[in-house]
Design an enzyme around this catalytic site. Structure first.
Site, PDB file in Angstrom:
ATOM      1  CB  CYS A  33      -0.938  -0.001   1.199  1.00  0.00           C
ATOM      2  SG  CYS A  33      -0.065  -0.095   2.760  1.00  0.00           S
ATOM      3  CB  CYS A  60      -3.154  -0.269   8.938  1.00  0.00           C
ATOM      4  SG  CYS A  60      -4.049  -0.415   7.400  1.00  0.00           S
TER       5      CYS A  60
HETATM    6  S1  FES Z   1      -3.634   0.655   3.884  1.00  0.00           S
HETATM    7 FE1  FES Z   1      -1.569   0.323   4.289  1.00  0.00          FE
HETATM    8  S2  FES Z   1      -1.254   0.971   6.274  1.00  0.00           S
HETATM    9 FE2  FES Z   1      -3.344   1.193   5.905  1.00  0.00          FE
END
Ligand code: FES
Ligand SMILES: Cc1ncc(COP(=O)(O)O)c(C=O)c1O
Lengths: 124, 408
Positions: free
Chosen positions: A33, A102
């Site tokens: 991400c 996360c």
């Molecule tokens: S989507 Fe990667 S840390 Fe939240």
């Protein structure tokens, strides 16, 4: 999508900002991400005396970094090493499944900071 | 609290006139359009009137409009329908790297079925290269599917020129006009479009109603029938889409089109003004921000901005707290972590592709809404940047030249 607790930490993040005189920094990132987190710690008598964070990431990443600073503050470094992603997610009244990673970032960031601190102690 | 909706590309609220139209038909035209009796015939008449309204809007013939249940279904029928029917003729499809998932995932599915798909790259603005398109055509190419305008960055492709190339090589040309219908004039004759997909909920009509324009209602010189149905059953929509027709929804779609016909020019002028105001104000007043997409070859209602050092979700979440609805890329990508394939295709680094904000306006957007947004955004960007470890000139962890722990 997020709980009230997550939104509270997102809107009013605790212990946010760079710590210039930190004893150690933990730097972690998630290449999928693209998110990035820095955890700064100051240690006194083997306890986390001060802690702060900086995060480039989604709402959950910001809220979990804020939460881990609250969970870790005042704990011994051994206790702090044991904080898991489930502890963080639980304290935030849960995270959407896709956002569980996360909270990984936050617990890894803290552990990395402590490891860096210990490595530095050994050298000195 | 003030609520400002700036996510018209995800979906639009229905126009009150459309709601009234649909409600009337639910009450009064409840017949099955296939039934022989008066109530059935009344429904059939509404259906045909609706077809006519929509057809005239894009300069098609009435019998070339086929109603579907969504934009997604329309894209699926266009692409799979041609592929399955014409596989003897060829197995090659050309599309672009920035299509909506309804097209992209359909093409990927066909690859698994043995079709060959070429994904044309785009330039930094999201435009395909016409020369490259023409060079990619082989004697096995049956279909070109290129979107009219992109849903994330608003770039409008050179549709007329693509249509000419397709015609010259006798290849079928499909375009996904889901974001375009009602915003930019469309003429399927002048633009040589063979198949066109649209969806009612993007133009103040109901959700779950779409259409596919099919040139020659599915028959082409030298090809014969060129489209295979996906739904088999009672033979509705000339056998290409069985299912009892959603007459109230379709009538609502037609009403929505009628309203666009009436308002398009004026609305598009208003939205262009708002669009350019947002772009100007933000790029002048906030540092390290850039526009995604093209300045002029752009949908009038779309703004897509990249903010360096911060992440898109945290921007939309902060705006939402202030009562402003926006999005990052497409609505669907809020469920996935991957950066947008559109932003990657226009050449962005992954960390920048995560920092985009899409603002899409529409019929009910006012100047006051824009001013409210412009007032609320800068402090949000400032706060998030303070929170971020990324800074100008600082190397980033995922940068190939980065060395760990360099800052200690
Ligand atoms: S989507 Fe990667 S840390 Fe939240
Ligand atoms: C370009 C594009 N194509 C297809 C679709 C799918 O349309 P629908 O939501 O009607 O299935 C959308 C929007 O959702 C879109 O923006």
């Amino acid at each position: 999508m997020y709980s009230e607790k997550v939104m509270d930490h997102f809107r009013n993040p605790r212990n946010m900002g760079e710590m210039k005189d930190a004893d150690a920094v933990g730097e972690v990132g998630n290449p999928v991400c693209g998110d990035l987190m820095y955890i700064y710690i100051k240690i006194k008598d083997d306890r986390i005396d001060d802690i702060s964070f900086q995060t480039f990431g989604c709402g959950a990443a910001i809220a979990t970094s804020s939460m881990i600073t609250e969970l870790a503050k005042g704990k011994t470094i051994d206790e702090a090493m044991k904080i898991t992603r489930d502890d963080i997610a639980g304290s935030l009244d849960g995270l959407p499944p896709i956002k569980m990673h996360c909270s990984n970032l936050a617990s890894d960031g803290l552990r990395k900071a402590i490891e860096n601190y210990r490595a530095k102690q050994k050298k000195e | 609290m003030k609520y400002v909706y700036l996510d018209y590309a995800a979906t639009t609220p229905m126009d009150p006139e459309v709601i009234k139209e649909i409600e009337n038909h639910y009450r009064e035209t409840y017949g099955n359009a296939s039934s022989f009796h008066t109530m059935g015939q009344k429904a059939a008449q509404i259906l045909e009137n609706s077809r006519e309204t929509v057809a005239s809007f894009i300069n098609a013939k009435t019998d070339e409009i086929f109603f579907m249940s969504s934009g997604t279904e329309s894209d699926n029928l266009a692409i799979k329908g041609v592929a399955f029917k014409s596989k003897e003729r060829g197995n090659h499809i050309i599309t672009s790297a920035i299509e909506h998932h309804a097209v992209q995932h359909t093409c990927q599915y066909l690859e698994k079925q043995g079709f060959k798909v070429s994904y044309l790259p785009v330039d930094e603005y999201g435009l395909i290269d016409l020369k490259e398109l023409e060079e990619t055509i082989t004697n096995k190419t049956i279909l070109i599917s290129i979107m009219f305008a992109n849903n994330e960055i608003g770039t409008i492709e050179p549709i007329k020129e693509i249509g000419e190339i397709a015609k010259k090589h006798d290849v079928i040309f499909h375009t996904d006009a889901v974001q375009t219908l009602g915003k930019v004039p469309i003429d399927v004759e002048e633009m040589n479009i063979d198949l066109l997909s649209a969806s009612a909920h993007k133009l103040y009509g109901p959700k779950g109603v779409g259409l596919l324009y099919i040139r020659g209602h599915g028959v082409r010189k030298g090809w014969g029938k060129y489209i295979e149905p996906l739904l088999h059953g009672g033979g509705h929509e000339r056998g290409l889409r069985s299912s009892t027709e959603n007459v109230p929804g379709i009538a609502g779609f037609a009403k929505a089109v009628e309203l666009c016909k009436r308002n398009m020019k004026e609305e598009s002028e208003k939205l262009t003004k708002f669009r350019d105001k947002i772009i100007k104000e933000i790029t002048e007043n906030i540092e390290d921000v850039y526009l995604n997409g093209h300045y002029t070859k752009r949908l009038p209602n779309n703004v897509n901005l990249g903010f360096r050092y911060i992440e898109g979700e945290s921007i939309i979440l902060s705006l939402d707290v202030e009562g402003i609805a926006t999005s990052t890329g497409s609505a669907c990508s809020s469920k996935s972590l991957e950066p947008s394939h559109v932003l990657l295709a226009i050449g962005q680094k992954p960390e920048d592709a995560h920092g985009s904000l899409r603002i899409t306006m529409g019929r009910y957007t006012t100047e006051a809404d824009i001013d409210y947004f412009l007032e609320k955004l800068p402090p949000i960007i400032e706060k998030l940047r303070k929170m971020s470890p990324l800074k100008k000139g600082k190397k980033y962890m995922f940068d190939p030249t980065y060395e760990t722990d360099q800052h200690h």
